[in-house]
Design a protein around this motif. Structure first.
Motif, PDB file in Angstrom:
ATOM      1  N   VAL A 103       0.872  -1.171   0.000  1.00  0.00           N
ATOM      2  CA  VAL A 103       0.000   0.000   0.000  1.00  0.00           C
ATOM      3  C   VAL A 103       0.915   1.229   0.000  1.00  0.00           C
ATOM      4  N   GLU A 104       1.180   1.729  -1.195  1.00  0.00           N
ATOM      5  CA  GLU A 104       2.254   2.722  -1.385  1.00  0.00           C
ATOM      6  C   GLU A 104       2.005   4.023  -0.642  1.00  0.00           C
ATOM      7  N   GLY A 112      13.537   3.618  -2.792  1.00  0.00           N
ATOM      8  CA  GLY A 112      14.352   2.661  -2.058  1.00  0.00           C
ATOM      9  C   GLY A 112      13.661   2.127  -0.819  1.00  0.00           C
ATOM     10  N   GLY A 113      12.372   2.430  -0.694  1.00  0.00           N
ATOM     11  CA  GLY A 113      11.649   2.063   0.517  1.00  0.00           C
ATOM     12  C   GLY A 113      11.631   0.561   0.750  1.00  0.00           C
ATOM     13  N   ASN A 114      11.543   0.234   1.999  1.00  0.00           N
ATOM     14  CA  ASN A 114      11.538  -1.169   2.384  1.00  0.00           C
ATOM     15  C   ASN A 114      10.113  -1.487   2.848  1.00  0.00           C
ATOM     16  N   ALA A 115       9.591  -2.617   2.378  1.00  0.00           N
ATOM     17  CA  ALA A 115       8.196  -2.961   2.654  1.00  0.00           C
ATOM     18  C   ALA A 115       7.901  -2.962   4.151  1.00  0.00           C
ATOM     19  N   SER A 116       8.896  -3.246   4.965  1.00  0.00           N
ATOM     20  CA  SER A 116       8.642  -3.313   6.396  1.00  0.00           C
ATOM     21  C   SER A 116       8.335  -1.925   6.962  1.00  0.00           C
ATOM     22  N   HIS A 117       8.633  -0.880   6.215  1.00  0.00           N
ATOM     23  CA  HIS A 117       8.322   0.470   6.679  1.00  0.00           C
ATOM     24  C   HIS A 117       6.969   0.960   6.182  1.00  0.00           C
TER      25      HIS A 117
END
Ligand code: FNR
Length: 356
Positions: A184-185, A196-201
């Motif tokens: 969910v962007e 560069g975002g990490n899915a965990s964030h």
């Protein structure tokens, strides 16, 4: 493909059965899901004769956003589950059709990218943003700013989801998470590098049963854009919405996905329209599959309708072209039904033209 039903059949061929169930399904016994469509078949149209026009104009203006027709794209989550192009395809198709797309907060594409895609096609696309108010109001405000900066023209707060509906198809399929690569962007933490975002964030959307009218007042204090609420079924809540300065309401039961056994939206529309008395626009969604459904909803007091699943079926069946076809099909079907009812403009339809 000539009907929404044919699009659904085609979409089903393309989709993972688990994802098909996610899109198609409703809450519990799916009684409301079925009734949303069945209710239209219980209503009969009474056409007027000798008063139509060859020059019909389907366009409307809603809270400062113009739309080429009174048929909008309702907010639905996770378009990249339906097609690799996801919300980008939907946004381009809606912009080309000249209609309003209410972008889901639970989109799998960031609102900035959705807006850019729409602008490739139309200079001033009608994008609205659907919000689930998060208990973390600072975070909610950050999302509001982000959507405003992307150029959305209204906020639609979904109020029918104090808790998540019990979707037994999803439980049976054990479908509770997006597949790897999809997130969910819009809920990525702000300040984080998007690419560069990490899915965990990425945060989860939190449903809160603690929301009340004060939260709506809070949001109205944070934005100059119109604030609508979506998911109203009780006439008293419609009255309260007007009282609390809400810009518009969407009569919706979330496509039968939240509380099962609530009425079909078209069945509560007359009492809500009468409670609102024209003070603010009344929109409706749920079960719209035909031009005659649109005519009935407008005649009974809706200013516009939204379509959820039909758009998803178009997207799954054919990406942007599929959504374009679905919207054109609904436009043509509505135009034809309007002509047959003796109307020149959506506002020409009146309650006496619908009989139970
Ligand atoms: C929805 N709906 C929805 N509503 C909302 O406010 N936020 C959301 O993220 C979603 N997501 C969503 C996903 C899927 C797969 C569906 C089918 C629906 C509800 C939607 O906005 C609308 O109320 C219904 O879809 C309308 O009913 P029809 O047109 O699908 O019958």
């Amino acid at each position: 493909m000539r009907t929404i039903a044919e699009f659904e059949a085609a979409a089903r061929q393309h989709l993972d059965p688990v994802h098909y169930d996610y899109f198609a399904g409703g809450a519990q016994d799916e009684l409301t899901l079925a009734d949303n469509e069945a209710a239209y078949n219980r209503l009969k149209l009474l056409p007027r004769v000798l008063r139509g026009s060859d020059k019909r104009d389907l366009s409307i203006e809603l809270l400062g956003t113009s739309s080429s027709m009174p048929i909008l794209v309702a907010p639905t989550a996770f378009h990249r589950l339906a097609h690799a192009d996801g919300e980008l395809a939907t946004a381009r198709a809606a912009a080309r059709a000249g209609t309003i797309m209410i972008v889901s907060m639970a989109a799998t594409t960031a609102i900035e990218d959705v807006a850019a895609a729409a602008r490739e096609v139309a200079p001033d696309p009608g994008l609205w943003f659907q919000l689930y108010l998060q208990p973390d109001l600072e975070f909610t405000e950050a999302i509001v700013r982000r959507a405003e900066n992307a150029g959305v023209k209204a906020f639609v707060v979904t109020v029918d989801s104090p808790v998540l509906g019990r979707r037994e198809r999803d439980d049976r399929n054990d479908f509770h998470d997006l597949p790897p690569g999809l997130v969910v962007e819009n809920l990525r933490n702000l300040g984080e590098n998007r690419s560069g975002g990490n899915a965990s964030h990425v945060r989860e959307i939190v449903m809160s049963a603690g929301l009340n009218w004060d939260h709506i007042a809070w949001l109205r204090g944070k934005t100059k854009l119109p604030v609508l609420i979506k998911g109203v079924l009780h006439a008293e809540d419609a009255r309260l919405a007007v009282h609390h300065g809400v810009a518009g309401i969407v009569v919706s039961n979330h496509g039968g996905r939240q509380l099962d056994t609530v009425p079909a939206t078209i069945d509560v529309l007359p009492e809500i329209a009468s409670a609102v008395g024209g003070a603010i626009p009344v929109l409706l969604d749920g079960g719209i599959r035909r031009g005659t459904d649109v005519v009935k909803a407008l005649a009974l007091g809706a200013d516009a309708v939204g379509v959820g699943r039909p758009v998803v079926w178009g997207l799954a069946a054919g990406g942007r072209e599929g959504v374009t076809r679905v919207l054109e099909l609904l436009r043509d079907d509505f135009d034809q039904a309007l002509a047959m009812c003796g109307g020149r403009h959506p506002a020409d339809l009146t309650p006496d033209q619908v009989r139970r």
